[in-house]
Design a protein around this motif. Structure first.
Motif, short mmCIF file in Angstrom:
data_model
loop_
_atom_site.label_atom_id
_atom_site.label_comp_id
_atom_site.label_asym_id
_atom_site.label_seq_id
_atom_site.Cartn_x
_atom_site.Cartn_y
_atom_site.Cartn_z
N GLY A 93 32.43 29.08 44.65
CA GLY A 93 31.78 27.86 44.16
C GLY A 93 32.29 26.60 44.85
O GLY A 93 31.51 25.70 45.19
N THR A 94 33.59 26.54 45.08
CA THR A 94 34.16 25.34 45.70
C THR A 94 33.59 25.14 47.10
O THR A 94 33.15 24.04 47.46
N ASN A 97 29.80 24.18 46.93
CA ASN A 97 29.60 22.78 46.54
C ASN A 97 29.96 21.84 47.69
O ASN A 97 29.27 20.86 47.94
N HIS A 121 32.31 19.43 38.08
CA HIS A 121 33.55 20.16 38.37
C HIS A 121 34.32 19.34 39.41
O HIS A 121 33.73 18.64 40.25
N CYS A 123 35.63 20.06 42.15
CA CYS A 123 35.32 20.25 43.57
C CYS A 123 34.14 19.38 44.01
O CYS A 123 34.09 18.92 45.16
N ASN A 172 31.20 23.34 32.71
CA ASN A 172 32.30 24.31 32.58
C ASN A 172 33.25 24.00 31.43
O ASN A 172 33.97 24.88 30.97
N ASP A 197 25.11 22.75 40.64
CA ASP A 197 26.23 23.69 40.58
C ASP A 197 25.96 24.59 39.38
O ASP A 197 26.06 24.16 38.24
N ASN A 220 28.56 31.57 42.14
CA ASN A 220 29.75 32.36 42.49
C ASN A 220 29.83 33.64 41.68
O ASN A 220 29.07 33.83 40.73
N HIS A 222 32.88 35.30 40.44
CA HIS A 222 33.96 35.67 39.53
C HIS A 222 33.75 35.20 38.09
O HIS A 222 34.55 35.55 37.21
N LYS A 223 32.68 34.45 37.84
CA LYS A 223 32.38 34.08 36.44
C LYS A 223 31.46 35.11 35.80
O LYS A 223 31.15 35.01 34.61
N CYS A 342 41.04 24.60 36.52
CA CYS A 342 41.62 23.84 37.63
C CYS A 342 42.45 22.68 37.14
O CYS A 342 43.41 22.29 37.76
C1 LIG Z 1 31.12 24.65 37.38
C2 LIG Z 1 32.03 25.20 38.42
N1 LIG Z 1 31.86 24.84 39.70
C3 LIG Z 1 32.66 25.30 40.67
C4 LIG Z 1 33.69 26.15 40.41
C5 LIG Z 1 34.58 26.61 41.52
O1 LIG Z 1 34.26 27.92 41.87
P1 LIG Z 1 35.30 28.86 42.66
O2 LIG Z 1 36.41 29.15 41.72
O3 LIG Z 1 34.47 30.08 42.98
O4 LIG Z 1 35.70 28.14 43.87
C6 LIG Z 1 33.91 26.56 39.09
C7 LIG Z 1 35.01 27.47 38.74
O5 LIG Z 1 36.03 27.08 38.25
C8 LIG Z 1 33.07 26.05 38.07
O6 LIG Z 1 33.26 26.38 36.78
#
Ligand SMILES: Cc1ncc(COP(=O)(O)O)c(C=O)c1O
Length: 403
Positions: A93-94, A97, A121, A123, A172, A197, A220, A222-223, A342
């Motif tokens: 996700g990071t 974005n 988020h 990022c 999130n 996002d 992404n 891993h969620k 984070c």
């Molecule tokens: C809304 C949101 N955007 C971005 C991310 C970042 O994703 P990643 O952990 O895959 O880099 C997260 C995860 O923490 C998130 O919850």
């Protein structure tokens, strides 16, 4: 193991002891990350041990990997009503974005204005802050007390220099789900690119790039019980984007680097097995928790009740530190968090809670509980039994008394 900081109660007459080392943990921090599904692991394993070729190689081993990669691309594209060539795989996700925001900014040097929100988020916010230092103008939209963007403010802020609107789908921290369709309609009418996002909402909320007029979407794995370090960016056909990682031409030149084929295949498997039934189950448990916690004196739900992610619960407890609650829950082997993973180590109050109007001292008292398809009724009942006791104990020692 990360050390949790919480109030030292040893000298104050009580402590919440770990009942038994044998008790299985109750994992309620699924907005931070999820357990990888066995079926995902099985699929990935094949691509580590058997189909381990480089997807760019032209021999059979390369072809096997390429075929897995392209099958995964199709599955992910289908899930959001996109075409396979519109999906670019990333490291998560990071990165997605960053690619969306900086990549569009760099491709539109004559339009140096981006609109986002105060509840993104980190990022997204940090990519925008970095662009601000390079001369871009960023507008951070306000949200109301439930976390919804004001579409009238959005309309007012769009101008001839606006290149991109970037608004998170499911938040999130507080779980509020934005109305992408109406935001997308405004952006399309004004001919502005629209990015969302969707890391938290993917497979939980409806995502349809055509119906919602989306130009870029961050996803992404891993969620959703997939592996960490894998993600995707949907980039609508015809949109020019400057790559951040230049390499050997992978991902049609939009993201260099040997593709993480096992990760991507695992990501697609996670998407394939996600179901509406699970969403329904999580909603029921979510509401049971919300109704239970609301009975605790001084507990207040953050975010929207109706338009809320199926797995998100976020409360503030008057007069108590969120960290202390998380610490005591951990003693009972219940894993929750104070905010986003984070920023949970940061002592700063959550920017999301401040944006919905909480005072800094209130924002420090937040607890985020996030469910998964594996969460059971029994686990929820245990949480609802333990949490009021913890709050009561913390209140009794709080210098503010929680009153
Ligand atoms: C809304 C949101 N955007 C971005 C991310 C970042 O994703 P990643 O952990 O895959 O880099 C997260 C995860 O923490 C998130 O919850």
């Amino acid at each position: 193991m990360k050390k949790l900081i919480y109030m030292d109660t040893e000298n104050r007459g009580f402590s919440v002891s770990r009942k038994s080392e044998k008790i299985k943990e109750i994992y309620l921090d699924n907005a931070a990350t999820t357990k990888v599904d066995e079926r995902v692991l099985k699929e990935m394993e094949k691509y580590h041990s058997e189909y381990y070729g480089n997807a760019s190689s032209i021999h059979d081993k390369g072809e096997e990997a390429k075929s897995g990669l392209e099958k995964a691309r199709k599955i992910i594209a289908n899930s959001i009503n996109a075409s396979p060539e519109e999906i670019v795989f990333t490291s998560g996700g990071t990165e997605s974005n960053n690619l969306a925001i900086k990549g569009i900014a760099f491709s539109n040097q004559n339009k140096k204005h981006i609109i986002t929100t105060k509840i993104e988020h980190d990022c997204v916010l940090n990519a925008c802050k970095w662009l601000e230092k390079q001369g871009w103008k960023i507008t951070y939209l306000e949200v109301n007390s439930e976390g919804f963007v004001d579409v009238e403010q959005l309309k007012r802020e769009i101008n001839e220099n606006t290149a991109l609107v970037s608004i998170i789908h499911g938040n999130n921290e507080i779980g509020t789900v934005q109305d992408l369709e109406s935001i997308g309609k405004i952006c399309r009418e004004k001919n502005i690119l629209f990015h969302t996002d969707a890391c938290q909402s993917y497979t939980k909320e409806n995502l349809d790039v055509k119906k919602q007029n989306l130009d870029l979407v961050t996803l992404n794995a891993h969620k959703i019980h997939g592996p960490k370090g894998v993600g995707a960016l949907y980039i609508r056909n015809g949109i020019k984007i400057t790559p951040l990682a230049h390499g050997g031409g992978q991902e049609k030149g939009k993201r260099g680097g040997t593709e993480n084929v096992p990760g991507v295949v695992g990501f697609a498997k996670a998407v394939e097995i996600a179901s509406e039934k699970e969403v329904g189950k999580m909603k029921k448990l979510r509401d049971k928790i919300i109704n239970g916690i609301e009975k605790i004196r001084g507990a207040k739900l953050n975010g929207s009740r109706e338009k809320r992610l199926c797995n998100n619960i976020n409360f503030v407890f008057k007069g108590i530190e969120g960290e202390a609650i998380v610490g005591y829950l951990n003693e009972h082997r219940i894993c929750c968090s104070t905010g986003s993973a984070c920023s949970s180590k940061s002592l700063e109050p959550s920017h999301v809670l401040l944006a919905i109007g909480l005072k800094p001292e209130e924002a420090h008292g937040s607890l985020r509980i996030s469910l998964s398809k594996y969460t059971t009724k029994k686990e929820v009942e245990k949480l609802l039994k333990v949490l009021p006791m913890i709050i009561k104990k913390l209140r009794s020692i709080s210098p503010f008394g929680g009153n």
